[in-house]
Design a protein around this motif. Structure first.
Motif, mmCIF file in Angstrom:
data_model
loop_
_atom_site.group_PDB
_atom_site.id
_atom_site.type_symbol
_atom_site.label_atom_id
_atom_site.label_comp_id
_atom_site.label_asym_id
_atom_site.label_seq_id
_atom_site.Cartn_x
_atom_site.Cartn_y
_atom_site.Cartn_z
ATOM 1 N N LYS A 1 21.168 -39.952 37.442
ATOM 2 C CA LYS A 1 21.322 -39.200 36.185
ATOM 3 C C LYS A 1 21.154 -37.708 36.442
ATOM 4 O O LYS A 1 20.286 -37.304 37.223
ATOM 5 C CB LYS A 1 20.253 -39.634 35.171
ATOM 6 C CG LYS A 1 20.330 -41.075 34.770
ATOM 7 C CD LYS A 1 21.389 -41.274 33.715
ATOM 8 C CE LYS A 1 21.588 -42.748 33.367
ATOM 9 N NZ LYS A 1 23.011 -43.078 33.186
ATOM 10 N N GLY A 2 21.981 -36.912 35.755
ATOM 11 C CA GLY A 2 21.864 -35.463 35.885
ATOM 12 C C GLY A 2 22.276 -34.784 34.587
ATOM 13 O O GLY A 2 22.983 -35.380 33.759
ATOM 14 N N VAL A 3 21.830 -33.551 34.396
ATOM 15 C CA VAL A 3 22.105 -32.814 33.147
ATOM 16 C C VAL A 3 23.290 -31.872 33.368
ATOM 17 O O VAL A 3 23.238 -31.001 34.236
ATOM 18 C CB VAL A 3 20.854 -32.017 32.698
ATOM 19 C CG1 VAL A 3 21.160 -31.169 31.468
ATOM 20 C CG2 VAL A 3 19.702 -32.967 32.420
ATOM 21 N N VAL A 4 24.344 -32.078 32.569
ATOM 22 C CA VAL A 4 25.615 -31.394 32.800
ATOM 23 C C VAL A 4 25.979 -30.520 31.595
ATOM 24 O O VAL A 4 25.819 -30.927 30.436
ATOM 25 C CB VAL A 4 26.726 -32.448 33.060
ATOM 26 C CG1 VAL A 4 28.096 -31.790 33.163
ATOM 27 C CG2 VAL A 4 26.407 -33.248 34.328
ATOM 28 N N ALA A 5 26.449 -29.296 31.886
ATOM 29 C CA ALA A 5 27.026 -28.428 30.838
ATOM 30 C C ALA A 5 28.538 -28.490 31.028
ATOM 31 O O ALA A 5 29.053 -28.059 32.048
ATOM 32 C CB ALA A 5 26.522 -26.997 31.001
ATOM 33 N N ARG A 6 29.241 -29.078 30.049
ATOM 34 C CA ARG A 6 30.677 -29.340 30.238
ATOM 35 C C ARG A 6 31.551 -28.165 29.822
ATOM 36 O O ARG A 6 32.621 -27.969 30.365
ATOM 37 C CB ARG A 6 31.095 -30.567 29.437
ATOM 38 C CG ARG A 6 30.685 -31.862 30.122
ATOM 39 C CD ARG A 6 31.433 -33.027 29.514
ATOM 40 N NE ARG A 6 31.173 -34.265 30.216
ATOM 41 C CZ ARG A 6 32.051 -34.857 31.021
ATOM 42 N NH1 ARG A 6 33.225 -34.318 31.251
ATOM 43 N NH2 ARG A 6 31.741 -36.008 31.595
ATOM 44 N N SER A 7 31.113 -27.406 28.820
ATOM 45 C CA SER A 7 31.945 -26.281 28.376
ATOM 46 C C SER A 7 31.072 -25.228 27.712
ATOM 47 O O SER A 7 29.924 -25.500 27.336
ATOM 48 C CB SER A 7 33.030 -26.759 27.408
ATOM 49 O OG SER A 7 32.423 -27.331 26.278
ATOM 50 N N LYS A 8 31.640 -24.039 27.576
ATOM 51 C CA LYS A 8 30.904 -22.864 27.083
ATOM 52 C C LYS A 8 30.156 -23.157 25.777
ATOM 53 O O LYS A 8 30.770 -23.536 24.784
ATOM 54 C CB LYS A 8 31.925 -21.743 26.848
ATOM 55 C CG LYS A 8 31.338 -20.368 26.646
ATOM 56 C CD LYS A 8 32.497 -19.363 26.560
ATOM 57 C CE LYS A 8 32.058 -18.044 25.990
ATOM 58 N NZ LYS A 8 31.272 -17.240 26.914
ATOM 59 N N PRO B 1 26.333 -28.284 23.800
ATOM 60 C CA PRO B 1 25.038 -28.868 24.205
ATOM 61 C C PRO B 1 25.179 -29.647 25.500
ATOM 62 O O PRO B 1 26.217 -30.267 25.745
ATOM 63 C CB PRO B 1 24.706 -29.817 23.041
ATOM 64 C CG PRO B 1 25.538 -29.364 21.901
ATOM 65 C CD PRO B 1 26.770 -28.721 22.470
ATOM 66 N N VAL B 2 24.142 -29.607 26.321
ATOM 67 C CA VAL B 2 24.200 -30.311 27.597
ATOM 68 C C VAL B 2 24.109 -31.819 27.372
ATOM 69 O O VAL B 2 23.594 -32.269 26.351
ATOM 70 C CB VAL B 2 23.069 -29.853 28.549
ATOM 71 C CG1 VAL B 2 23.226 -28.387 28.888
ATOM 72 C CG2 VAL B 2 21.686 -30.139 27.950
ATOM 73 N N THR B 3 24.619 -32.585 28.336
ATOM 74 C CA THR B 3 24.577 -34.039 28.232
ATOM 75 C C THR B 3 24.009 -34.615 29.525
ATOM 76 O O THR B 3 24.151 -34.016 30.592
ATOM 77 C CB THR B 3 25.997 -34.613 28.025
ATOM 78 O OG1 THR B 3 26.893 -33.980 28.939
ATOM 79 C CG2 THR B 3 26.480 -34.359 26.603
ATOM 80 N N VAL B 4 23.370 -35.783 29.398
ATOM 81 C CA VAL B 4 22.875 -36.470 30.600
ATOM 82 C C VAL B 4 23.976 -37.421 31.052
ATOM 83 O O VAL B 4 24.448 -38.250 30.280
ATOM 84 C CB VAL B 4 21.570 -37.232 30.296
ATOM 85 C CG1 VAL B 4 21.111 -38.014 31.535
ATOM 86 C CG2 VAL B 4 20.475 -36.270 29.854
ATOM 87 N N GLU B 5 24.421 -37.263 32.282
ATOM 88 C CA GLU B 5 25.562 -38.026 32.787
ATOM 89 C C GLU B 5 25.178 -38.707 34.098
ATOM 90 O O GLU B 5 24.235 -38.287 34.775
ATOM 91 C CB GLU B 5 26.731 -37.071 33.090
ATOM 92 C CG GLU B 5 27.008 -36.066 32.010
ATOM 93 C CD GLU B 5 28.273 -36.347 31.234
ATOM 94 O OE1 GLU B 5 29.010 -37.265 31.626
ATOM 95 O OE2 GLU B 5 28.498 -35.638 30.240
ATOM 96 N N THR B 6 25.979 -39.700 34.451
ATOM 97 C CA THR B 6 25.821 -40.282 35.793
ATOM 98 C C THR B 6 26.571 -39.391 36.763
ATOM 99 O O THR B 6 27.739 -39.057 36.540
ATOM 100 C CB THR B 6 26.396 -41.717 35.839
ATOM 101 O OG1 THR B 6 25.686 -42.500 34.880
ATOM 102 C CG2 THR B 6 26.243 -42.323 37.226
ATOM 103 N N ILE B 7 25.894 -38.972 37.809
ATOM 104 C CA ILE B 7 26.540 -38.124 38.810
ATOM 105 C C ILE B 7 26.507 -38.821 40.166
ATOM 106 O O ILE B 7 25.657 -39.683 40.412
ATOM 107 C CB ILE B 7 25.876 -36.726 38.907
ATOM 108 C CG1 ILE B 7 24.419 -36.836 39.353
ATOM 109 C CG2 ILE B 7 25.946 -35.988 37.568
ATOM 110 C CD1 ILE B 7 23.845 -35.525 39.849
ATOM 111 N N VAL B 8 27.446 -38.429 40.994
ATOM 112 C CA VAL B 8 27.534 -39.044 42.322
ATOM 113 C C VAL B 8 27.086 -38.014 43.357
ATOM 114 O O VAL B 8 27.624 -36.910 43.427
ATOM 115 C CB VAL B 8 28.981 -39.503 42.618
ATOM 116 C CG1 VAL B 8 29.053 -40.161 43.995
ATOM 117 C CG2 VAL B 8 29.474 -40.442 41.520
ATOM 118 N N VAL B 9 26.057 -38.384 44.113
ATOM 119 C CA VAL B 9 25.501 -37.501 45.148
ATOM 120 C C VAL B 9 25.889 -38.087 46.504
ATOM 121 O O VAL B 9 25.465 -39.195 46.837
ATOM 122 C CB VAL B 9 23.958 -37.422 45.021
ATOM 123 C CG1 VAL B 9 23.365 -36.515 46.090
ATOM 124 C CG2 VAL B 9 23.551 -36.950 43.626
#
Ligand SMILES: NC(=O)c1ccc[n+]([C@@H]2O[C@H](COP(=O)([O-])OP(=O)(O)OC[C@H]3O[C@@H](n4cnc5c(N)ncnc54)[C@H](O)[C@@H]3O)[C@@H](O)[C@H]2O)c1
Ligand SMILES: [Zn+2]
Ligand SMILES: [Zn+2]
Length: 363
Positions: free
Chosen positions: A6-13, A16-24
Motif C-alpha cells: 500500500k502507498g499514498v498516491v497524488a493522482r492529479s493537481k 485528495p490523495v488516495t491509498v493504492e496498491t503499488i508495485v515495488v
C-alpha cells in the motif's frame, strides 16, 4: 519477485490523495528496498500534491522516513539487510563538478533508484524527492540510506530525513550560526522550529521566532526561541531591531518561502548579516529589491537545499545528540497516524495544528 504494498498516491493537481496498491520491484544494482517504519508529513508533500514542484503525476508521496533494509541489489556495500536507516533525498554522486570540488552538499547529480515503482496497471510513479515513503516498502538508491543507531525511534529519526535536517542545517550549515550570534526565524513549522533548535545548538544567544500564529510561537519557545513576534500584528522588522539594540540579526532564516517573508528577512538583518531561504517558493513568485540595498548591506543571501547537509556526517551526529538529550527530536512529533490519514494530516498542517504528523507503518 516484486512486492505489492500500500502507498499514498497524488493522482492529479490538488486532488485528495488516495491509498493504492503499488508495485515495488526487486532492487537492481546499487538499489535497496526498505521496510518503511515511519514517515513524516512535510509541507513539501503538499507542494507536490498542489503541483508546485512539477506536473509528473502520479506522485508516490512521503520522503521523511526511517526503516529497515529489506533487500539490497548487486554491488551494495554501504548497507546490509536488517540495518536501521534514515532515507535521504540527496545521495551524492562523487563525480559532478560540485563533488569534485569537495562541495558534496551541493552535488548537482544526486542519485535515485533507476527502476520505477508503479501502480498495478503499470503506470510509473514519481516518488516524492526520489523516495516515496508513505508506503509499506519503497525502492531507493543505496546511497539514499544512512545507517544510524537503531535505538533512535523511527518516528523521530525519520524526521531527520527532511524537515528537521533542513531546518537545523539552514541554521548551522548554510547560515553558519556561531556562539553568541542573533538569529531570526520566519515561519515556525517543523522546518522553522528545527532552525531554532539548530541555532540554540550552535550557541546563538538571541533567537527570535516570527510567525502569524500565536500557537506556533508558543511552541517555538520550547525549541529555544528567546523572543517571539506575531508578524500579523506587529511589524516584524521593527520588532526584530528592537530586540537587537536597533541593529537587526546576524542571521535571518526564511522558513516559509514567500516573497513578503523573504523581504522581511532581508531587512531584519544587521549589516554583513546572512539571509537564508529554506522555505520553498512557488514557481510564479517574484521579488524586487533595491540593488543598492543588496550591495550596501553586505553579507550574504543564500538558499539552503536540505540544510546543506551531508547525511553521512549529520544524521549520526543528530541522532547521537538526541540520545544524549541534547536535541529534542521527539518534540517535533505531534501525532502518529496511518496511511489512510495523510489527507487529514495535510489539513492539520495547513491549519497549523501540528508540527509533524508521522505515518507509522505496522510491522
Ligand atoms: N529547503 C529544503 O530543503 C526544505 C526541506 C523541507 C521543507 N522545506 C520547505 O520549508 C517550508 C516550511 O515547511 P514546514 O514543514 O515547516 O511547513 P509548516 O506549514 O509546518 O510551517 C510553515 C509555518 O509558516 C508560518 N507562516 C505562514 N505564512 C507566514 C508569514 N507570512 N509570516 C510568518 N510565518 C508564516 C505558518 O504559520 C507555519 O507555522 C515549506 O515551504 C517546505 O516546502 C524546505
Ligand atoms: Zn555530485
Ligand atoms: Zn520534506
Amino acid at each position: 519477485m516484486a512486492y505489492e504494498v500500500k502507498g499514498v498516491v497524488a493522482r492529479s493537481k490538488g486532488a485528495p490523495v488516495t491509498v493504492e496498491t503499488i508495485v515495488v520491484p526487486d532492487p537492481g544494482p546499487g538499489e535497496a528496498v526498505i521496510d518503511v517504519q515511519a514517515c513524516g508529513v512535510c509541507a513539501t508533500d503538499l507542494h507536490y500534491r498542489e503541483g508546485n514542484i512539477n506536473d509528473e503525476y502520479p506522485f508516490l508521496l512521503g520522503h521523511e522516513a526511517a526503516g529497515v533494509v529489506a533487500t539490497v541489489g548487486a554491488g551494495v556495500t554501504n548497507v546490509a539487510v536488517g540495518d536501521f536507516v534514515i532515507l535521504n533525498w540527496r545521495a551524492v554522486c562523487g563525480q559532478c563538478r560540485a563533488c569534485l570540488k569537495g562541495e558534496l552538499q551541493y552535488c548537482f547529480d544526486t542519485h535515485n533508484a533507476a527502476q520505477k515503482m508503479t501502480l498495478t496497471d503499470g503506470t510509473e510513479l514519481s516518488p516524492a524527492l526520489g523516495i516515496g515513503a508513505f508506503a509499506e516498502k519503497t525502492l531507493v538508491h543505496s546511497g539514499q540510506c544512512t545507517k544510524v543507531d537503531p535505538e533512535a525511534p523511527a518516528t523521530a529519526a525519520g524526521l531527520l530525513g527532511c524537515g528537521v535536517m533542513a531546518g537545523v542545517g539552514a541554521a548551522i550549515n548554510t547560515g553558519g550560526v556561531r556562539r553568541g550570534e542573533s538569529v531570526a526565524v520566519f515561519g515556525c513549522g517543523g522546518v522553522g522550529d528545527a532552525a531554532i533548535a539548530g541555532a540554540r545548538l550552535a550557541g546563538a544567544t538571541t533567537i527570535i521566532a516570527v510567525d502569524i500564529d500565536d500557537r506556533k510561537l508558543e511552541w517555538a519557545r520550547k525549541f529555544g526561541a528567546t523572543h517571539t513576534v506575531n508578524s500579523r500584528e506587529t511589524d516584524a522588522v521593527e520588532a526584530i531591531k528592537s530586540h537587537t539594540n536597533g541593529f537587526g540579526v546576524d542571521v535571518a532564516i526564511d522558513a516559509v518561502g514567500h516573497p513578503a517573508v523573504f523581504e522581511q528577512a532581508f531587512y531584519a538583518r544587521d549589516l554583513a548579516g546572512r539571509v537564508v531561504l529554506v522555505g520553498v517558493p512557488a514557481p510564479d513568485m517574484q521579488i524586487t529589491l533595491p540593488l543598492i540595498e543588496v550591495f550596501g548591506r553586505g553579507g550574504a543571501i543564500k538558499s539552503s537545499w536540505y540544510g546543506d547537509c551531508l547525511p553521512s556526517r549529520d544524521f549520526p551526529m543528530l541522532t547521537g545528540l538526541y540520545r544524549q538529550g541534547r536535541f529534542p527530536l521527539e518534540d517535533f512529533v505531534s501525532e502518529a497516524i496511518g496511511l489512510d490519514d495523510v489527507e487529514e494530516a495535510f489539513d492539520n498542517l495547513r491549519r497549523g495544528e501540528v508540527l509533524r504528523s508521522v505515518v507509522v507503518l505496522d510491522k
